[in-house]
Design an enzyme around this catalytic site. Structure first.
Site, mmCIF file in Angstrom:
data_model
loop_
_atom_site.group_PDB
_atom_site.id
_atom_site.type_symbol
_atom_site.label_atom_id
_atom_site.label_comp_id
_atom_site.label_asym_id
_atom_site.label_seq_id
_atom_site.Cartn_x
_atom_site.Cartn_y
_atom_site.Cartn_z
ATOM 1 N N CYS A 189 7.345 44.320 -61.390
ATOM 2 C CA CYS A 189 6.579 44.871 -60.275
ATOM 3 C C CYS A 189 7.115 46.249 -59.871
ATOM 4 C CB CYS A 189 6.659 43.909 -59.091
ATOM 5 S SG CYS A 189 5.692 44.463 -57.687
ATOM 6 N N ASP A 221 -4.266 48.215 -20.184
ATOM 7 C CA ASP A 221 -4.186 49.126 -19.044
ATOM 8 C C ASP A 221 -4.906 50.446 -19.316
ATOM 9 O OD1 ASP A 221 -2.752 47.159 -17.895
ATOM 10 O OD2 ASP A 221 -0.835 48.236 -17.823
ATOM 11 N N ALA A 222 -4.760 50.956 -20.541
ATOM 12 C CA ALA A 222 -5.384 52.246 -20.851
ATOM 13 C C ALA A 222 -6.901 52.172 -20.674
ATOM 14 C CB ALA A 222 -5.035 52.659 -22.268
ATOM 15 N N GLU A 245 11.629 58.875 -9.514
ATOM 16 C CA GLU A 245 12.061 57.527 -9.909
ATOM 17 C C GLU A 245 11.255 57.034 -11.104
ATOM 18 O OE1 GLU A 245 11.200 55.230 -6.397
ATOM 19 O OE2 GLU A 245 11.969 56.846 -5.128
ATOM 20 N N GLU A 266 10.276 46.078 -7.159
ATOM 21 C CA GLU A 266 9.561 45.544 -8.314
ATOM 22 C C GLU A 266 10.366 44.405 -8.943
ATOM 23 O OE1 GLU A 266 6.739 47.194 -8.661
ATOM 24 O OE2 GLU A 266 5.992 46.967 -10.718
ATOM 25 N N CYS A 292 6.188 38.629 -53.947
ATOM 26 C CA CYS A 292 5.633 38.814 -55.281
ATOM 27 C C CYS A 292 6.666 38.289 -56.268
ATOM 28 C CB CYS A 292 5.389 40.297 -55.524
ATOM 29 S SG CYS A 292 5.291 40.685 -57.274
ATOM 30 N N LYS A 327 8.817 54.530 -12.913
ATOM 31 C CA LYS A 327 7.809 53.591 -12.410
ATOM 32 C C LYS A 327 7.962 52.302 -13.200
ATOM 33 C CE LYS A 327 2.921 53.154 -11.282
ATOM 34 N NZ LYS A 327 2.588 51.938 -12.008
ATOM 35 N N SER A 378 -1.063 51.172 -3.133
ATOM 36 C CA SER A 378 -0.973 51.520 -4.548
ATOM 37 C C SER A 378 -0.495 52.966 -4.636
ATOM 38 C CB SER A 378 -2.354 51.329 -5.168
ATOM 39 O OG SER A 378 -2.318 51.708 -6.512
ATOM 40 N N LEU A 379 -0.588 53.564 -5.787
ATOM 41 C CA LEU A 379 -0.218 54.970 -5.951
ATOM 42 C C LEU A 379 -1.353 55.688 -6.662
ATOM 43 C CD1 LEU A 379 3.441 54.578 -7.307
ATOM 44 C CD2 LEU A 379 2.819 55.602 -5.106
ATOM 45 N N ASP A 419 7.494 48.695 -14.617
ATOM 46 C CA ASP A 419 6.257 47.972 -14.927
ATOM 47 C C ASP A 419 6.473 46.477 -14.708
ATOM 48 O OD1 ASP A 419 3.648 47.821 -15.560
ATOM 49 O OD2 ASP A 419 3.891 48.210 -17.707
ATOM 50 N N TYR A 428 12.717 49.894 -4.112
ATOM 51 C CA TYR A 428 12.314 51.305 -4.077
ATOM 52 C C TYR A 428 11.680 51.772 -2.771
ATOM 53 C CZ TYR A 428 7.942 49.204 -5.820
ATOM 54 O OH TYR A 428 6.841 48.413 -6.007
ATOM 55 N N LYS A 445 1.855 59.042 -15.220
ATOM 56 C CA LYS A 445 1.881 57.994 -16.251
ATOM 57 C C LYS A 445 2.312 58.519 -17.615
ATOM 58 C CE LYS A 445 -0.362 54.423 -14.165
ATOM 59 N NZ LYS A 445 -0.870 53.189 -14.711
ATOM 60 N N CYS A 465 -0.085 39.494 -56.422
ATOM 61 C CA CYS A 465 0.448 40.772 -55.940
ATOM 62 C C CYS A 465 -0.544 41.906 -56.215
ATOM 63 C CB CYS A 465 1.767 41.067 -56.640
ATOM 64 S SG CYS A 465 2.426 42.705 -56.291
ATOM 65 N N TYR A 467 -8.483 49.984 -18.770
ATOM 66 C CA TYR A 467 -8.723 49.793 -17.341
ATOM 67 C C TYR A 467 -8.651 51.140 -16.627
ATOM 68 C CZ TYR A 467 -7.987 48.342 -12.514
ATOM 69 O OH TYR A 467 -8.104 48.195 -11.147
ATOM 70 N N ASP A 468 -7.612 51.911 -16.939
ATOM 71 C CA ASP A 468 -7.453 53.212 -16.291
ATOM 72 C C ASP A 468 -8.657 54.112 -16.577
ATOM 73 O OD1 ASP A 468 -5.049 52.348 -15.348
ATOM 74 O OD2 ASP A 468 -3.821 53.472 -16.775
ATOM 75 N N CYS A 473 1.171 44.425 -58.917
ATOM 76 C CA CYS A 473 1.400 44.092 -60.324
ATOM 77 C C CYS A 473 0.613 42.863 -60.801
ATOM 78 C CB CYS A 473 2.883 43.866 -60.576
ATOM 79 S SG CYS A 473 3.500 42.344 -59.850
ATOM 80 N N ARG A 489 2.164 41.616 -3.394
ATOM 81 C CA ARG A 489 1.370 42.634 -2.701
ATOM 82 C C ARG A 489 -0.005 42.102 -2.305
ATOM 83 N NH1 ARG A 489 -0.281 48.080 -5.807
ATOM 84 N NH2 ARG A 489 -1.578 46.527 -6.848
HETATM 85 N N1 LIG Z 1 -5.442 45.525 -17.737
HETATM 86 C C1 LIG Z 1 -6.085 45.209 -16.647
HETATM 87 O O1 LIG Z 1 -7.028 44.443 -16.662
HETATM 88 C C2 LIG Z 1 -5.636 45.779 -15.345
HETATM 89 C C3 LIG Z 1 -6.245 45.387 -14.162
HETATM 90 C C4 LIG Z 1 -5.781 45.933 -12.994
HETATM 91 C C5 LIG Z 1 -4.734 46.845 -12.992
HETATM 92 N N2 LIG Z 1 -4.157 47.201 -14.163
HETATM 93 C C6 LIG Z 1 -3.043 48.174 -14.226
HETATM 94 O O2 LIG Z 1 -2.416 48.303 -13.004
HETATM 95 C C7 LIG Z 1 -2.462 49.655 -12.576
HETATM 96 C C8 LIG Z 1 -2.892 49.738 -11.169
HETATM 97 O O3 LIG Z 1 -2.168 48.872 -10.487
HETATM 98 P P1 LIG Z 1 -1.550 49.135 -9.071
HETATM 99 O O4 LIG Z 1 -2.584 49.178 -8.068
HETATM 100 O O5 LIG Z 1 -0.508 48.122 -8.971
HETATM 101 O O6 LIG Z 1 -0.969 50.577 -9.051
HETATM 102 P P2 LIG Z 1 -0.020 51.377 -9.955
HETATM 103 O O7 LIG Z 1 0.583 50.551 -10.995
HETATM 104 O O8 LIG Z 1 -0.758 52.546 -10.440
HETATM 105 O O9 LIG Z 1 1.120 51.859 -8.925
HETATM 106 C C9 LIG Z 1 1.596 51.174 -7.779
HETATM 107 C C10 LIG Z 1 2.631 50.228 -8.117
HETATM 108 O O10 LIG Z 1 3.682 50.867 -8.802
HETATM 109 C C11 LIG Z 1 4.782 50.023 -8.760
HETATM 110 N N3 LIG Z 1 6.026 50.804 -8.777
HETATM 111 C C12 LIG Z 1 6.919 50.789 -9.799
HETATM 112 N N4 LIG Z 1 7.939 51.578 -9.561
HETATM 113 C C13 LIG Z 1 7.752 52.137 -8.356
HETATM 114 C C14 LIG Z 1 8.504 53.062 -7.587
HETATM 115 N N5 LIG Z 1 9.665 53.583 -8.015
HETATM 116 N N6 LIG Z 1 8.008 53.426 -6.390
HETATM 117 C C15 LIG Z 1 6.838 52.904 -5.967
HETATM 118 N N7 LIG Z 1 6.072 52.040 -6.663
HETATM 119 C C16 LIG Z 1 6.525 51.655 -7.845
HETATM 120 C C17 LIG Z 1 4.612 49.164 -7.567
HETATM 121 O O11 LIG Z 1 4.408 47.845 -8.010
HETATM 122 C C18 LIG Z 1 3.344 49.606 -6.959
HETATM 123 O O12 LIG Z 1 2.606 48.579 -6.412
HETATM 124 C C19 LIG Z 1 -3.455 50.359 -13.437
HETATM 125 O O13 LIG Z 1 -2.960 51.631 -13.773
HETATM 126 C C20 LIG Z 1 -3.614 49.478 -14.624
HETATM 127 O O14 LIG Z 1 -2.856 50.063 -15.669
HETATM 128 C C21 LIG Z 1 -4.592 46.694 -15.318
HETATM 129 ZN ZN LIG Z 2 4.216 42.674 -57.595
#
Ligand SMILES: NC(=O)c1ccc[n+]([C@@H]2O[C@H](COP(=O)([O-])OP(=O)(O)OC[C@H]3O[C@@H](n4cnc5c(N)ncnc54)[C@H](O)[C@@H]3O)[C@@H](O)[C@H]2O)c1
Ligand SMILES: [Zn+2]
Length: 734
Positions: A436, A32-33, A112, A171, A430, A114, A81-82, A116, A223, A312, A412, A35-36, A415, A135
């Protein structure tokens, strides 16, 4: 094409590919990092070059097209999305924008965690669950109704008076405990492991067979709302969450309200501090403007509301490359492999090392030098390698992997002793034992323990300090230490730990304890061979094996000279234990330690081996089975060996005599079937008494049979009736 356009096209292609793998295949190949980072670069590029923003840019759309595996569902209200905030400034800007545009000096926010997992929408008609969808691309999702029905926390019927139509968004997650349990089961049963809880939730919910989903432990948290008909809505988001709770939906217990940049950031830090203790994985917190009228005033941009933002947390997973694979030797000799990596920011800190746990894990992951790996660091847990990105493995000119699969070192690194791994064990060790340095503290602590050399006052802390400050290299060095050494050692340990006692600060130095310790060490010089063997910490040689060895060999030199064949003769010593013993005494450094112990004054009464090749039972194998009333089986064995017998644990055609005591079972039956010579206890006693002069024990009159052995190794008379008497009377005598 300009450079910017080229870069934009490149980013868009990479993001689209990642989206597809993440949203459709549930099999992301970048973290994700990363991707972000791509997404942020794309958005920054579009801000500088607005002409690059097209309708199909990844910045303009949500998720990915729903998969054709499922029927599609058009969302009555789109699922968005957010927008993301990664630092405090971005949060403050968000708040300032809202204050300015709404004209409200201090608007309230719903705050709230978030979660995952995977966003879904549940539709209820007349209070009954009729349809559930993912979604998808925000406008159209996948119909996963059957799978959602298996999620126990999703109500199939609503509690309160339900509206005509109610769409609830939330979620689906796999709680951390459930994720661990599932993976432990999958590992034991040869199934594919889930990469992380978010992947577990998404992958499980998007199964074609609901029976598979039903076996995956999923949870749901509500949510937000979608379409609602036939009910008056509460005026705020926070009240809506409470209403959803009353209708029967689980709502995160961490949800609350806050206002102002400081208020939101305080919530972020409070939840961040508890992140690892929460029952589910979260990747940040979400701030939502609480009043619905104010939300409407703020409106939307293409893919996200302007009245909410996701703040985040530092990513817990990052990708980097492996520079080398090393091993660490722990206190018990456990050899733990780990990787040295290109330093990477993960879980809020920079790390350059991650553990691989053990050889099984290496084999499962197939980590090699040069590999791109995904490291995970959650909280204070040691960073670990969770996956290898195999498609990025460096190849040679022929297209073959540049590096071979990794194998643990055979020796080892500390030693030089052989590294051993037993069948069925995950940990490699070992075999250096006492020698040792990595294992010295543990070895010393064990050596001094009550059932070993019994040196009172030498606990773990002192064992550690003695090794750390170089007073002791092998256990034999203990016998060279004087009172002054211990006082000095403790002073250094106190200083290191910052725990210098007041009396010491006042110039008074207690010495009594050190004198006692030296006295205890001195007293331990007069020991038994069994204690010494146990104290040496030979693998698998516990107290009872040590005693058996002493009985069999009598003297230490005889045991040290024994080969595996000779050890196999010892009752209850199997091939694994025999190999450990031979190996231990074969190591020159272990022999040196033993010589040094002798020089240091450690001594014990040595006997000649009790087992004799002469005597009335020479050449005969005797098997003891069932309970004896007059002595333990071990004693009986020793006395028979003294008469030349070989005592064995199993009955075969070659067995000469079977001594069957109380409650003898299958061995007796087998002996009867083979027509062997069978003795009861009385016969045994008669025989032993007849040859008493040869046995090391005093003549024992049969009347002793009325006594019962107690735990304290003394004999206690239990009267002429009752249990003891019944037990004492050998079968066939009455
Ligand atoms: N690794 C990858 O290849 C890859 C690819 C695409 C997306 N991503 C990840 O997904 C993220 C983007 O995905 P996204 O579009 O789903 O958006 P997002 O994760 O940035 O945020 C929106 C999502 O947050 C979730 N959510 C959790 N708690 C919530 C709450 N209390 N209120 C509202 N929403 C809540 C919901 O599922 C909502 O759809 C990126 O930040 C990335 O990290 C990763
Ligand atoms: Zn040893």
């Amino acid at each position: 094409m300009t450079d910017a356009a080229r870069r934009h096209a490149d980013l868009a292609t990479r993001i689209r590919a990642a989206d597809h793998r993440y949203y459709v295949l549930d099999d992301p190949d970048i973290v994700d990092a990363d991707y972000d980072a791509l997404m942020r670069e794309l958005i920054a590029l579009e801000a500088a070059h607005p002409e690059l923003v097209t309708a199909d840019s990844p910045s303009q759309r949500v998720g990915d097209a729903p998969s054709a595996k499922f029927a599609s569902v058009a969302h009555a209200v789109p699922m968005l999305s957010l927008a993301n905030a990664f630092d405090d400034d971005e949060v403050r800007e968000f708040v300032a924008r809202i204050e300015k545009e709404t004209g409200d000096a201090e608007p309230l926010f719903s705050v709230e965690p978030k979660l995952d997992g995977l966003a879904i929408s549940l539709r209820y008609e007349g209070g009954v669950f009729v349809r559930g969808a993912t979604r998808g691309d925000g406008a159209t999702g996948e119909d996963v109704t059957l799978n959602l029905r298996t999620v126990k926390s999703i109500p199939l019927r609503l509690l309160d008076d339900a509206p005509d139509v109610l769409e609830v968004r939330g979620e689906v997650v796999m709680k951390t405990a459930a994720f661990k349990r599932y993976n432990a089961w999958a590992l034991a049963n040869g199934h594919k492991l889930l990469a992380n809880p978010r992947n577990g939730a998404a992958g499980s919910l998007r199964q074609l067979d609901p029976r598979i989903t039903a076996r995956r432990p999923l949870s749901f948290f509500a949510y937000a709302l979608g379409q609602v008909k036939g009910a008056a809505l509460p005026p705020t988001h926070s009240e809506t969450l409470r209403w959803l709770g009353r209708l029967g939906f689980p709502v995160s217990a961490e949800a609350g309200v806050a206002c102002g940049g400081d208020g939101l950031l305080a919530y972020y830090r409070e939840i961040g501090a508890r992140r690892d203790a929460l029952p589910y994985d979260i990747d940040g917190v979400v701030y939502k403007l609480d009043r619905f009228d104010q939300q409407r005033a703020m409106g939307f941009v293409s893919r996200a509301p302007r009245w909410a933002i996701a703040h985040k947390f530092p990513a817990q997973e990052a990708s980097t490359t492996v520079e080398s694979i090393e091993v660490n030797v722990g206190r018990t000799g456990a050899v733990t492999p780990w990787v040295l990596m290109r330093p990477v920011h993960v879980g809020g800190v920079t790390v350059a090392r991650a553990t691989l746990h053990n050889a099984d894990q290496i084999a499962r992951l197939d980590v090699r030098v040069g590999d791109t790996v995904i490291v995970r660091r959650a909280g204070d847990v040691i960073p670990e390698v969770v996956r290898v990105v195999e498609c990025q493995r460096p190849l040679d000119a022929e297209g073959q992997p540049l590096h071979p699969p990794y194998a643990l070192p055979t020796h080892c690194p500390v030693c030089g002793s052989l590294v051993e791994r037993e069948d069925g064990e995950v940990v490699a060790r070992c075999s250096g034992g006492l020698f040792c340095p990595a294992q010295r503290v543990q070895a010393l602590f064990h050596f001094a323990s009550r059932r070993a050399m019994d040196i009172e006052g030498l606990g773990e802390r002192f064992a550690e300090a003695l090794v750390e400050f170089g007073y002791v290299e092998t256990v034999a060095d203990l016998y060279k230490l004087a009172v002054g050494d211990f006082i000095e050692m403790k002073r250094r340990a106190d200083e290191r730990d910052g725990s210098v006692p007041e009396t010491v600060k006042a110039g008074k130095i207690a010495t009594k304890w050190a004198e006692n310790l030296v006295a205890a060490i001195d007293a331990s010089r007069a020991t038994t061979l069994a204690r010494l063997l146990f104290a040496l910490g030979i693998r698998d040689v516990g107290e009872s094996t040590a005693k058996t060895l002493v009985r069999h060999f009598g003297a230490l030199d005889a045991l040290m000279a024994a080969d595996e064949a000779a050890l196999h003769e010892v009752p209850d010593v199997g091939p694994v234990v025999a190999a450990h013993i031979v190996h231990f005494f074969a190591q020159p450094h272990n022999r040196k330690v033993i010589a040094a112990l002798r020089t240091g004054g450690v001594h014990w009464p040595e006997g000649t081996p009790r087992r004799s090749t002469e005597g009335p039972l020479a050449g005969k194998t005797v098997v003891l089975t069932g309970g004896l009333a007059s002595m333990t089986r071990d004693e009986a064995g020793a006395r028979l060996e003294a008469l030349g017998a070989k005592v064995s644990g199993s009955v075969s055609k070659k067995t000469g005599i079977v001594v069957a005591g109380e409650a003898a079972g299958s061995k007796l039956a087998k002996a009867q079937a083979l027509g062997l010579d069978i003795w009861d206890e009385a016969a045994l006693l008669r025989f032993l008494n007849r040859h008493a002069a040869r046995t090391p024990h005093a003549r024992m009159p049969p009347v002793r049979a009325a006594f019962l052995r107690t735990g304290k190794r003394s004999l206690r008379y239990l009267g002429s009736r009752g249990r003891a008497r019944r037990r004492a009377r050998p079968r066939g005598l009455a």
